[in-house]
Design a protein around this motif. Sequence first.
Motif, PDB file in Angstrom:
ATOM      1  N   HIS A  96       4.846   1.650  -7.942  1.00  0.00           N
ATOM      2  CA  HIS A  96       3.775   1.723  -6.952  1.00  0.00           C
ATOM      3  C   HIS A  96       3.705   0.426  -6.166  1.00  0.00           C
ATOM      4  O   HIS A  96       3.639  -0.655  -6.742  1.00  0.00           O
ATOM      5  CB  HIS A  96       2.428   1.986  -7.630  1.00  0.00           C
ATOM      6  CG  HIS A  96       2.403   3.284  -8.353  1.00  0.00           C
ATOM      7  ND1 HIS A  96       2.241   4.480  -7.705  1.00  0.00           N
ATOM      8  CD2 HIS A  96       2.554   3.577  -9.654  1.00  0.00           C
ATOM      9  CE1 HIS A  96       2.284   5.457  -8.591  1.00  0.00           C
ATOM     10  NE2 HIS A  96       2.480   4.932  -9.780  1.00  0.00           N
ATOM     11  N   CYS A  97       3.742   0.525  -4.853  1.00  0.00           N
ATOM     12  CA  CYS A  97       3.670  -0.677  -4.032  1.00  0.00           C
ATOM     13  C   CYS A  97       3.008  -0.364  -2.694  1.00  0.00           C
ATOM     14  O   CYS A  97       2.924   0.786  -2.281  1.00  0.00           O
ATOM     15  CB  CYS A  97       5.043  -1.289  -3.822  1.00  0.00           C
ATOM     16  SG  CYS A  97       6.088  -0.393  -2.693  1.00  0.00           S
ATOM     17  N   ILE A  98       2.559  -1.406  -2.067  1.00  0.00           N
ATOM     18  CA  ILE A  98       1.991  -1.311  -0.729  1.00  0.00           C
ATOM     19  C   ILE A  98       2.812  -2.236   0.162  1.00  0.00           C
ATOM     20  O   ILE A  98       2.998  -3.409  -0.158  1.00  0.00           O
ATOM     21  CB  ILE A  98       0.513  -1.727  -0.722  1.00  0.00           C
ATOM     22  CG1 ILE A  98      -0.294  -0.835  -1.656  1.00  0.00           C
ATOM     23  CG2 ILE A  98      -0.056  -1.703   0.699  1.00  0.00           C
ATOM     24  CD1 ILE A  98      -1.702  -1.328  -1.920  1.00  0.00           C
ATOM     25  N   ASP A 107       9.379 -12.072  15.645  1.00  0.00           N
ATOM     26  CA  ASP A 107       9.642 -12.019  14.206  1.00  0.00           C
ATOM     27  C   ASP A 107       8.789 -10.937  13.564  1.00  0.00           C
ATOM     28  O   ASP A 107       7.779 -10.499  14.113  1.00  0.00           O
ATOM     29  CB  ASP A 107       9.329 -13.364  13.549  1.00  0.00           C
ATOM     30  CG  ASP A 107      10.227 -14.481  14.046  1.00  0.00           C
ATOM     31  OD1 ASP A 107      11.448 -14.270  14.131  1.00  0.00           O
ATOM     32  OD2 ASP A 107       9.699 -15.573  14.327  1.00  0.00           O
ATOM     33  N   LEU A 108       9.203 -10.513  12.397  1.00  0.00           N
ATOM     34  CA  LEU A 108       8.475  -9.508  11.635  1.00  0.00           C
ATOM     35  C   LEU A 108       8.112 -10.088  10.272  1.00  0.00           C
ATOM     36  O   LEU A 108       8.979 -10.562   9.534  1.00  0.00           O
ATOM     37  CB  LEU A 108       9.339  -8.252  11.449  1.00  0.00           C
ATOM     38  CG  LEU A 108       8.714  -7.081  10.715  1.00  0.00           C
ATOM     39  CD1 LEU A 108       7.511  -6.538  11.487  1.00  0.00           C
ATOM     40  CD2 LEU A 108       9.744  -5.981  10.505  1.00  0.00           C
ATOM     41  N   HIS A 109       6.826 -10.064   9.943  1.00  0.00           N
ATOM     42  CA  HIS A 109       6.346 -10.557   8.650  1.00  0.00           C
ATOM     43  C   HIS A 109       6.091  -9.335   7.772  1.00  0.00           C
ATOM     44  O   HIS A 109       5.330  -8.444   8.131  1.00  0.00           O
ATOM     45  CB  HIS A 109       5.052 -11.357   8.841  1.00  0.00           C
ATOM     46  CG  HIS A 109       4.541 -11.946   7.576  1.00  0.00           C
ATOM     47  ND1 HIS A 109       3.515 -11.380   6.860  1.00  0.00           N
ATOM     48  CD2 HIS A 109       4.927 -13.055   6.895  1.00  0.00           C
ATOM     49  CE1 HIS A 109       3.288 -12.119   5.802  1.00  0.00           C
ATOM     50  NE2 HIS A 109       4.137 -13.138   5.798  1.00  0.00           N
ATOM     51  N   ILE A 110       6.783  -9.275   6.628  1.00  0.00           N
ATOM     52  CA  ILE A 110       6.669  -8.135   5.718  1.00  0.00           C
ATOM     53  C   ILE A 110       6.093  -8.617   4.393  1.00  0.00           C
ATOM     54  O   ILE A 110       6.569  -9.597   3.821  1.00  0.00           O
ATOM     55  CB  ILE A 110       8.034  -7.469   5.470  1.00  0.00           C
ATOM     56  CG1 ILE A 110       8.632  -6.992   6.798  1.00  0.00           C
ATOM     57  CG2 ILE A 110       7.914  -6.316   4.486  1.00  0.00           C
ATOM     58  CD1 ILE A 110      10.045  -6.484   6.680  1.00  0.00           C
ATOM     59  N   THR A 111       5.073  -7.902   3.915  1.00  0.00           N
ATOM     60  CA  THR A 111       4.457  -8.208   2.626  1.00  0.00           C
ATOM     61  C   THR A 111       4.548  -6.976   1.739  1.00  0.00           C
ATOM     62  O   THR A 111       4.176  -5.883   2.147  1.00  0.00           O
ATOM     63  CB  THR A 111       2.978  -8.590   2.810  1.00  0.00           C
ATOM     64  OG1 THR A 111       2.882  -9.674   3.712  1.00  0.00           O
ATOM     65  CG2 THR A 111       2.347  -8.963   1.479  1.00  0.00           C
ATOM     66  N   VAL A 112       5.070  -7.160   0.529  1.00  0.00           N
ATOM     67  CA  VAL A 112       5.152  -6.068  -0.441  1.00  0.00           C
ATOM     68  C   VAL A 112       4.336  -6.468  -1.661  1.00  0.00           C
ATOM     69  O   VAL A 112       4.585  -7.508  -2.266  1.00  0.00           O
ATOM     70  CB  VAL A 112       6.612  -5.778  -0.853  1.00  0.00           C
ATOM     71  CG1 VAL A 112       6.664  -4.682  -1.897  1.00  0.00           C
ATOM     72  CG2 VAL A 112       7.442  -5.406   0.362  1.00  0.00           C
ATOM     73  N   THR A 113       3.352  -5.643  -1.997  1.00  0.00           N
ATOM     74  CA  THR A 113       2.497  -5.892  -3.154  1.00  0.00           C
ATOM     75  C   THR A 113       2.790  -4.838  -4.210  1.00  0.00           C
ATOM     76  O   THR A 113       2.725  -3.642  -3.925  1.00  0.00           O
ATOM     77  CB  THR A 113       1.008  -5.839  -2.753  1.00  0.00           C
ATOM     78  OG1 THR A 113       0.792  -6.761  -1.693  1.00  0.00           O
ATOM     79  CG2 THR A 113       0.116  -6.164  -3.928  1.00  0.00           C
ATOM     80  N   MET A 114       3.137  -5.285  -5.418  1.00  0.00           N
ATOM     81  CA  MET A 114       3.436  -4.375  -6.520  1.00  0.00           C
ATOM     82  C   MET A 114       2.507  -4.717  -7.677  1.00  0.00           C
ATOM     83  O   MET A 114       2.827  -5.570  -8.504  1.00  0.00           O
ATOM     84  CB  MET A 114       4.904  -4.498  -6.914  1.00  0.00           C
ATOM     85  CG  MET A 114       5.854  -4.143  -5.784  1.00  0.00           C
ATOM     86  SD  MET A 114       7.576  -4.325  -6.243  1.00  0.00           S
ATOM     87  CE  MET A 114       7.753  -2.912  -7.323  1.00  0.00           C
ATOM     88  N   PRO A 115       1.359  -4.051  -7.781  1.00  0.00           N
ATOM     89  CA  PRO A 115       0.365  -4.430  -8.779  1.00  0.00           C
ATOM     90  C   PRO A 115       0.630  -3.959 -10.203  1.00  0.00           C
ATOM     91  O   PRO A 115      -0.016  -4.437 -11.128  1.00  0.00           O
ATOM     92  CB  PRO A 115      -0.915  -3.774  -8.239  1.00  0.00           C
ATOM     93  CG  PRO A 115      -0.444  -2.614  -7.446  1.00  0.00           C
ATOM     94  CD  PRO A 115       0.889  -3.019  -6.877  1.00  0.00           C
ATOM     95  N   PHE A 116       1.565  -3.055 -10.421  1.00  0.00           N
ATOM     96  CA  PHE A 116       1.766  -2.490 -11.755  1.00  0.00           C
ATOM     97  C   PHE A 116       3.192  -2.620 -12.242  1.00  0.00           C
ATOM     98  O   PHE A 116       3.924  -1.651 -12.332  1.00  0.00           O
ATOM     99  CB  PHE A 116       1.398  -0.993 -11.769  1.00  0.00           C
ATOM    100  CG  PHE A 116       0.019  -0.697 -11.303  1.00  0.00           C
ATOM    101  CD1 PHE A 116      -1.066  -1.071 -12.060  1.00  0.00           C
ATOM    102  CD2 PHE A 116      -0.193  -0.072 -10.109  1.00  0.00           C
ATOM    103  CE1 PHE A 116      -2.339  -0.807 -11.640  1.00  0.00           C
ATOM    104  CE2 PHE A 116      -1.471   0.205  -9.664  1.00  0.00           C
ATOM    105  CZ  PHE A 116      -2.547  -0.161 -10.430  1.00  0.00           C
ATOM    106  N   ILE A 117       3.629  -3.813 -12.542  1.00  0.00           N
ATOM    107  CA  ILE A 117       4.986  -3.988 -13.066  1.00  0.00           C
ATOM    108  C   ILE A 117       4.913  -4.135 -14.583  1.00  0.00           C
ATOM    109  O   ILE A 117       4.311  -5.058 -15.100  1.00  0.00           O
ATOM    110  CB  ILE A 117       5.684  -5.203 -12.441  1.00  0.00           C
ATOM    111  CG1 ILE A 117       5.851  -4.973 -10.944  1.00  0.00           C
ATOM    112  CG2 ILE A 117       7.029  -5.444 -13.102  1.00  0.00           C
ATOM    113  CD1 ILE A 117       6.562  -6.080 -10.224  1.00  0.00           C
ATOM    114  N   GLU A 118       5.502  -3.163 -15.278  1.00  0.00           N
ATOM    115  CA  GLU A 118       5.521  -3.199 -16.751  1.00  0.00           C
ATOM    116  C   GLU A 118       6.768  -3.935 -17.213  1.00  0.00           C
ATOM    117  O   GLU A 118       7.854  -3.728 -16.693  1.00  0.00           O
ATOM    118  CB  GLU A 118       5.537  -1.792 -17.320  1.00  0.00           C
ATOM    119  CG  GLU A 118       4.284  -1.007 -17.040  1.00  0.00           C
ATOM    120  CD  GLU A 118       4.350   0.384 -17.650  1.00  0.00           C
ATOM    121  OE1 GLU A 118       5.200   0.622 -18.528  1.00  0.00           O
ATOM    122  OE2 GLU A 118       3.551   1.231 -17.239  1.00  0.00           O
ATOM    123  N   VAL A 119       6.607  -4.785 -18.204  1.00  0.00           N
ATOM    124  CA  VAL A 119       7.758  -5.465 -18.795  1.00  0.00           C
ATOM    125  C   VAL A 119       7.731  -5.293 -20.295  1.00  0.00           C
ATOM    126  O   VAL A 119       6.727  -5.034 -20.885  1.00  0.00           O
ATOM    127  CB  VAL A 119       7.792  -6.969 -18.444  1.00  0.00           C
ATOM    128  CG1 VAL A 119       8.144  -7.140 -16.989  1.00  0.00           C
ATOM    129  CG2 VAL A 119       6.488  -7.643 -18.752  1.00  0.00           C
TER     130      VAL A 119
END
Length: 58
Positions: A33-35, A46-58
């Motif tokens: 899941h990411c935004i 220029d293009l500013h890209i932000t990827v947020t991944m709040p649920f990374i299981e390890v």
Amino acid sequence: MVSGGFNAHASNIVSAIYIATDQDPSQNVESSHCITMMEAVNNGKDLHITVTMPFIEV
């Protein structure tokens, strides 16, 4: 202008990292899941890209 979306094939990246680090790749469902947000900056040069991944299981 800001544009964005959800789950931009992040599961492929998460699965590849899990396989490379000898973790269980079946855990990618929750972790994928990411935004993704994109915004033009510097007068559209220029293009500013932000990827947020709040649920990374390890």
